[in-house]
Design an enzyme around this catalytic site. Structure first.
Site, PDB file in Angstrom:
ATOM      1  N   GLY A  31      46.678  47.057  41.461  1.00 34.97           N
ATOM      2  CA  GLY A  31      46.410  47.669  40.267  1.00 34.97           C
ATOM      3  C   GLY A  31      45.109  46.795  39.501  1.00 34.97           C
ATOM      4  O   GLY A  31      44.385  47.291  38.955  1.00 34.97           O
TER       5      GLY A  31
ATOM      6  N   GLU B 143      45.301  40.084  36.610  1.00 30.09           N
ATOM      7  CA  GLU B 143      46.151  41.312  36.418  1.00 30.09           C
ATOM      8  C   GLU B 143      45.730  42.410  35.759  1.00 30.09           C
ATOM      9  O   GLU B 143      44.809  42.240  34.820  1.00 30.09           O
ATOM     10  CB  GLU B 143      47.360  40.438  35.654  1.00 30.09           C
ATOM     11  CG  GLU B 143      48.695  40.511  36.690  1.00 30.09           C
ATOM     12  CD  GLU B 143      49.435  41.467  37.137  1.00 30.09           C
ATOM     13  OE1 GLU B 143      48.666  42.640  37.280  1.00 30.09           O
ATOM     14  OE2 GLU B 143      50.524  41.579  37.610  1.00 30.09           O
ATOM     15  N   ASP B 144      46.273  43.684  36.063  1.00 29.40           N
ATOM     16  CA  ASP B 144      45.892  44.985  35.273  1.00 29.40           C
ATOM     17  C   ASP B 144      46.584  44.808  34.048  1.00 29.40           C
ATOM     18  O   ASP B 144      45.798  45.026  32.884  1.00 29.40           O
ATOM     19  CB  ASP B 144      46.145  46.175  36.296  1.00 29.40           C
ATOM     20  CG  ASP B 144      47.506  46.294  36.697  1.00 29.40           C
ATOM     21  OD1 ASP B 144      48.505  45.075  36.772  1.00 29.40           O
ATOM     22  OD2 ASP B 144      47.952  46.975  37.519  1.00 29.40           O
TER      23      ASP B 144
ATOM     24  N   ASP C 189      53.403  44.054  31.017  1.00 31.15           N
ATOM     25  CA  ASP C 189      54.501  45.184  30.403  1.00 31.15           C
ATOM     26  C   ASP C 189      55.631  44.461  30.139  1.00 31.15           C
ATOM     27  O   ASP C 189      55.568  43.833  29.148  1.00 31.15           O
ATOM     28  CB  ASP C 189      54.629  46.325  31.596  1.00 31.15           C
ATOM     29  CG  ASP C 189      55.451  47.420  30.856  1.00 31.15           C
ATOM     30  OD1 ASP C 189      55.315  47.535  29.782  1.00 31.15           O
ATOM     31  OD2 ASP C 189      55.994  48.237  31.560  1.00 31.15           O
TER      32      ASP C 189
ATOM     33  N   GLY D   7      56.750  41.792  31.352  1.00 31.94           N
ATOM     34  CA  GLY D   7      56.348  40.419  31.738  1.00 31.94           C
ATOM     35  C   GLY D   7      56.975  39.696  32.910  1.00 31.94           C
ATOM     36  O   GLY D   7      56.814  38.628  33.402  1.00 31.94           O
TER      37      GLY D   7
ATOM     38  N   THR E 186      56.864  40.776  36.219  1.00 27.16           N
ATOM     39  CA  THR E 186      56.424  40.284  37.242  1.00 27.16           C
ATOM     40  C   THR E 186      55.331  39.047  37.345  1.00 27.16           C
ATOM     41  O   THR E 186      55.585  38.378  38.354  1.00 27.16           O
ATOM     42  CB  THR E 186      55.117  41.625  37.481  1.00 27.16           C
ATOM     43  OG1 THR E 186      56.016  42.755  37.703  1.00 27.16           O
ATOM     44  CG2 THR E 186      54.435  41.471  38.815  1.00 27.16           C
TER      45      THR E 186
ATOM     46  N   LYS F 205      50.683  45.402  26.939  1.00 26.27           N
ATOM     47  CA  LYS F 205      51.603  46.331  26.188  1.00 26.27           C
ATOM     48  C   LYS F 205      52.613  45.555  25.629  1.00 26.27           C
ATOM     49  O   LYS F 205      53.897  45.575  26.140  1.00 26.27           O
ATOM     50  CB  LYS F 205      52.035  47.236  27.383  1.00 26.27           C
ATOM     51  CG  LYS F 205      52.373  48.725  26.897  1.00 26.27           C
ATOM     52  CD  LYS F 205      53.180  49.501  27.911  1.00 26.27           C
ATOM     53  CE  LYS F 205      52.268  50.014  29.153  1.00 26.27           C
ATOM     54  NZ  LYS F 205      53.139  50.805  29.867  1.00 26.27           N
TER      55      LYS F 205
ATOM     56  N   PHE G 152      52.071  54.998  28.996  1.00 28.68           N
ATOM     57  CA  PHE G 152      51.891  54.711  30.436  1.00 28.68           C
ATOM     58  C   PHE G 152      50.428  55.113  30.590  1.00 28.68           C
ATOM     59  O   PHE G 152      50.000  56.267  30.259  1.00 28.68           O
ATOM     60  CB  PHE G 152      52.715  55.541  31.302  1.00 28.68           C
ATOM     61  CG  PHE G 152      52.981  55.206  32.630  1.00 28.68           C
ATOM     62  CD1 PHE G 152      53.622  54.103  33.084  1.00 28.68           C
ATOM     63  CD2 PHE G 152      51.960  55.666  33.558  1.00 28.68           C
ATOM     64  CE1 PHE G 152      53.449  53.513  34.216  1.00 28.68           C
ATOM     65  CE2 PHE G 152      51.689  55.206  34.771  1.00 28.68           C
ATOM     66  CZ  PHE G 152      52.679  54.021  35.333  1.00 28.68           C
TER      67      PHE G 152
ATOM     68  N   ASP H 288      47.895  52.981  38.693  1.00 31.48           N
ATOM     69  CA  ASP H 288      47.846  54.348  39.189  1.00 31.48           C
ATOM     70  C   ASP H 288      49.135  54.838  38.482  1.00 31.48           C
ATOM     71  O   ASP H 288      49.931  54.220  37.878  1.00 31.48           O
ATOM     72  CB  ASP H 288      48.181  54.133  40.579  1.00 31.48           C
ATOM     73  CG  ASP H 288      49.661  53.246  40.990  1.00 31.48           C
ATOM     74  OD1 ASP H 288      49.946  52.289  40.258  1.00 31.48           O
ATOM     75  OD2 ASP H 288      50.296  54.083  41.723  1.00 31.48           O
TER      76      ASP H 288
ATOM     77  N   ARG I 243      43.647  55.805  40.265  1.00 40.42           N
ATOM     78  CA  ARG I 243      43.068  54.260  40.323  1.00 40.42           C
ATOM     79  C   ARG I 243      41.644  54.525  40.113  1.00 40.42           C
ATOM     80  O   ARG I 243      40.880  53.588  39.682  1.00 40.42           O
ATOM     81  CB  ARG I 243      43.306  53.704  41.508  1.00 40.42           C
ATOM     82  CG  ARG I 243      44.838  53.331  41.640  1.00 40.42           C
ATOM     83  CD  ARG I 243      44.879  52.303  42.908  1.00 40.42           C
ATOM     84  NE  ARG I 243      46.337  52.169  43.333  1.00 40.42           N
ATOM     85  CZ  ARG I 243      47.452  51.451  42.899  1.00 40.42           C
ATOM     86  NH1 ARG I 243      46.913  50.716  41.737  1.00 40.42           N
ATOM     87  NH2 ARG I 243      48.660  51.479  43.154  1.00 40.42           N
TER      88      ARG I 243
HETATM   89  P1  IMP Z   1      55.893  44.024  34.098  1.00 40.16           P
HETATM   90  O1  IMP Z   1      56.396  43.266  35.190  1.00 40.16           O
HETATM   91  O2  IMP Z   1      56.849  45.007  33.298  1.00 40.16           O
HETATM   92  O3  IMP Z   1      55.166  43.410  33.109  1.00 40.16           O
HETATM   93  O4  IMP Z   1      54.815  45.188  34.730  1.00 40.16           O
HETATM   94  C1  IMP Z   1      53.725  44.890  35.462  1.00 40.16           C
HETATM   95  C2  IMP Z   1      53.383  45.804  36.431  1.00 40.16           C
HETATM   96  O5  IMP Z   1      53.927  47.423  36.164  1.00 40.16           O
HETATM   97  C3  IMP Z   1      51.726  46.011  36.335  1.00 40.16           C
HETATM   98  O6  IMP Z   1      51.091  45.329  37.242  1.00 40.16           O
HETATM   99  C4  IMP Z   1      51.696  47.551  36.915  1.00 40.16           C
HETATM  100  O7  IMP Z   1      51.746  47.465  38.296  1.00 40.16           O
HETATM  101  C5  IMP Z   1      52.874  48.393  36.498  1.00 40.16           C
HETATM  102  N1  IMP Z   1      52.658  48.910  35.070  1.00 40.16           N
HETATM  103  C6  IMP Z   1      53.137  48.515  33.912  1.00 40.16           C
HETATM  104  N2  IMP Z   1      52.919  49.419  32.827  1.00 40.16           N
HETATM  105  C7  IMP Z   1      51.997  50.348  33.516  1.00 40.16           C
HETATM  106  C8  IMP Z   1      50.979  51.379  33.153  1.00 40.16           C
HETATM  107  O8  IMP Z   1      50.863  51.907  31.867  1.00 40.16           O
HETATM  108  N3  IMP Z   1      50.311  52.030  33.900  1.00 40.16           N
HETATM  109  C9  IMP Z   1      50.225  51.709  35.184  1.00 40.16           C
HETATM  110  N4  IMP Z   1      51.047  50.553  35.784  1.00 40.16           N
HETATM  111  C10 IMP Z   1      51.810  50.058  34.902  1.00 40.16           C
END
Ligand code: IMP
Length: 178
Positions: free
Chosen positions: A43, A98-99, A102, A104, A106, A130, A151, A158, A164
């Site tokens: 991403g 990072e992209d 969300d 947190g 990952t 987010k 989203f 993606d 993308r």
């Molecule tokens: P986390 O572990 O919930 O913070 O999620 C992070 C990962 O979820 C990001 O690196 C994205 O790959 C994916 N992700 C979370 N929200 C979105 C979104 O709105 N669009 C696309 N990918 C997302």
């Protein structure tokens, strides 16, 4: 249920302007330190490509990919790289690119894995935050935009590997049943 592209949340011009602001701050703060960008695939690839070219200081880059952890409420397996960094991280000033942050989870896993390699410093540059969805607290030293709980796709982000390539960041909407 089907999905379709909805409204543009962040247009290309706003992304590019914010990117230059972030690059200026990062260039100043790392002016006298060796900088290693760690781009989190897939991403962040487009964000990384623009960010590193907007920096006015030298930097090195490497790439990692994380195993997706799926349902965050399920028992967690040990977080793992599907692609680990190939350069030695010991003693380096790492800036993770990072992209989106969300829940947190990952980035928390990624930080643990990178910290085990004993870098000198470890900071995060995330294009999107987010924050409403956060489940674990994550410091974001360089943040592009705070966004609402929707989203989003485009500029590297993606849905099912689509969208993308879009230059803007747009909201993905559920399509009404016929
Ligand atoms: P986390 O572990 O919930 O913070 O999620 C992070 C990962 O979820 C990001 O690196 C994205 O790959 C994916 N992700 C979370 N929200 C979105 C979104 O709105 N669009 C696309 N990918 C997302």
């Amino acid at each position: 249920m089907g999905y379709r592209l909805g409204r543009v949340l962040i247009p290309e011009a706003a992304i590019q302007q914010r990117l230059r602001e972030l690059a200026d701050v990062i260039s100043r703060e790392y002016a006298d330190r060796d900088l290693l960008l760690i781009c989190v695939l897939k991403g962040a690839a487009i964000f990384w490509a623009d960010l590193c070219r907007a920096l006015s200081i030298p930097c090195q880059s490497d790439f990692v990919a994380m195993e997706s952890y799926g349902d965050a409420t399920a028992p967690q397996a040990e977080p793992r790289f599907t692609k680990a960094a190939t350069v030695d991280l010991a003693g380096r000033n790492i800036l993770v690119v990072e992209d989106i942050i969300d829940t947190g989870h990952t980035i928390t896993h990624l930080r643990q894995l990178l910290e085990a390699r004993r870098p000198r410093s470890l900071r995060l540059c995330a294009l999107l935050d987010k924050a409403e969805r956060r489940e674990v607290q994550v410091p974001i030293e360089y943040c592009g935009f705070l966004i609402p709980n929707a989203f989003v796709v485009g500029y590297g982000l993606d849905y099912a590997q689509q969208y993308r390539h879009l230059r803007d960041i747009a909201v993905l909407e559920a399509e009404a049943e016929p």
